[in-house]
Design a protein around this motif. Structure first.
Motif, PDB file in Angstrom:
ATOM      1  N   TYR A 194       0.839  -1.195   0.000  1.00  0.00           N
ATOM      2  CA  TYR A 194       0.000   0.000   0.000  1.00  0.00           C
ATOM      3  C   TYR A 194       0.874   1.244   0.000  1.00  0.00           C
ATOM      4  O   TYR A 194       1.954   1.254   0.590  1.00  0.00           O
ATOM      5  CB  TYR A 194      -0.899   0.023   1.239  1.00  0.00           C
ATOM      6  N   LEU A 195       0.354   2.283  -0.624  1.00  0.00           N
ATOM      7  CA  LEU A 195       1.087   3.530  -0.779  1.00  0.00           C
ATOM      8  C   LEU A 195       0.105   4.680  -0.634  1.00  0.00           C
ATOM      9  O   LEU A 195      -0.957   4.666  -1.263  1.00  0.00           O
ATOM     10  CB  LEU A 195       1.698   3.537  -2.185  1.00  0.00           C
ATOM     11  N   ASP A 196       0.444   5.652   0.214  1.00  0.00           N
ATOM     12  CA  ASP A 196      -0.409   6.840   0.260  1.00  0.00           C
ATOM     13  C   ASP A 196       0.100   7.854  -0.763  1.00  0.00           C
ATOM     14  O   ASP A 196       1.214   7.750  -1.258  1.00  0.00           O
ATOM     15  CB  ASP A 196      -0.517   7.431   1.668  1.00  0.00           C
ATOM     16  N   TYR A 214       8.579   2.432   3.992  1.00  0.00           N
ATOM     17  CA  TYR A 214       9.578   3.149   3.200  1.00  0.00           C
ATOM     18  C   TYR A 214       9.024   4.523   2.863  1.00  0.00           C
ATOM     19  O   TYR A 214       7.833   4.662   2.566  1.00  0.00           O
ATOM     20  CB  TYR A 214       9.871   2.421   1.879  1.00  0.00           C
ATOM     21  N   ASP A 215       9.885   5.509   2.892  1.00  0.00           N
ATOM     22  CA  ASP A 215       9.546   6.836   2.398  1.00  0.00           C
ATOM     23  C   ASP A 215       9.876   6.849   0.909  1.00  0.00           C
ATOM     24  O   ASP A 215      11.010   6.569   0.512  1.00  0.00           O
ATOM     25  CB  ASP A 215      10.351   7.906   3.132  1.00  0.00           C
ATOM     26  N   ILE A 216       8.869   7.158   0.101  1.00  0.00           N
ATOM     27  CA  ILE A 216       9.002   7.116  -1.353  1.00  0.00           C
ATOM     28  C   ILE A 216       8.769   8.519  -1.916  1.00  0.00           C
ATOM     29  O   ILE A 216       7.710   9.111  -1.671  1.00  0.00           O
ATOM     30  CB  ILE A 216       7.976   6.131  -1.969  1.00  0.00           C
ATOM     31  N   VAL A 251       5.546   4.858 -10.583  1.00  0.00           N
ATOM     32  CA  VAL A 251       6.208   3.573 -10.815  1.00  0.00           C
ATOM     33  C   VAL A 251       5.754   2.555  -9.770  1.00  0.00           C
ATOM     34  O   VAL A 251       5.490   1.395 -10.094  1.00  0.00           O
ATOM     35  CB  VAL A 251       7.744   3.730 -10.803  1.00  0.00           C
ATOM     36  N   ALA A 252       5.637   2.987  -8.522  1.00  0.00           N
ATOM     37  CA  ALA A 252       5.181   2.084  -7.458  1.00  0.00           C
ATOM     38  C   ALA A 252       3.771   1.573  -7.745  1.00  0.00           C
ATOM     39  O   ALA A 252       3.480   0.389  -7.561  1.00  0.00           O
ATOM     40  CB  ALA A 252       5.226   2.791  -6.107  1.00  0.00           C
ATOM     41  N   ALA A 258       1.534  -1.486  -6.242  1.00  0.00           N
ATOM     42  CA  ALA A 258       1.129  -0.959  -4.931  1.00  0.00           C
ATOM     43  C   ALA A 258      -0.283  -0.380  -5.027  1.00  0.00           C
ATOM     44  O   ALA A 258      -0.626   0.277  -6.010  1.00  0.00           O
ATOM     45  CB  ALA A 258       2.106   0.115  -4.460  1.00  0.00           C
ATOM     46  N   GLN A 259      -1.085  -0.642  -4.024  1.00  0.00           N
ATOM     47  CA  GLN A 259      -2.443  -0.113  -3.962  1.00  0.00           C
ATOM     48  C   GLN A 259      -2.415   1.251  -3.283  1.00  0.00           C
ATOM     49  O   GLN A 259      -1.776   1.414  -2.247  1.00  0.00           O
ATOM     50  CB  GLN A 259      -3.352  -1.056  -3.167  1.00  0.00           C
TER      51      GLN A 259
END
Length: 74
Positions: A3-5, A47-49, A56-57, A62-63
């Motif tokens: 998951y990614l915010d 992870y800080d992205i 790309v994530a 990644a959701q």
């Protein structure tokens, strides 16, 4: 699952997202490596992205969720 915010955290002149896994740290580290995120971007449970890696994530699977709304990792 990963998951990614959305990039919303300002730091060092950039916006950042948080990448988490609800499966394992192994999954998280493997995904981050595939994304090209350095290990120094790992902070306890995420992870800080940077914003420029966000698309790309998502493309890698990644959701997208909203951490503030509790949508990450559910």
């Amino acid at each position: 699952m990963l998951y990614l915010d959305r990039p919303a955290v300002p730091w060092r002149g950039r916006l950042w997202s948080h990448l988490i896994s609800d499966v394992s740290y192994a999954e998280l580290h493997a995904f981050a490596e595939a994304l090209g995120a350095p290990r120094r971007g790992f902070d306890r449970d995420h992870y800080d992205i940077p914003a420029e890696r966000f698309p790309v994530a998502v493309w890698l699977g990644a959701q997208v969720g909203d951490r503030a709304a509790g949508q990450l990792g559910q």
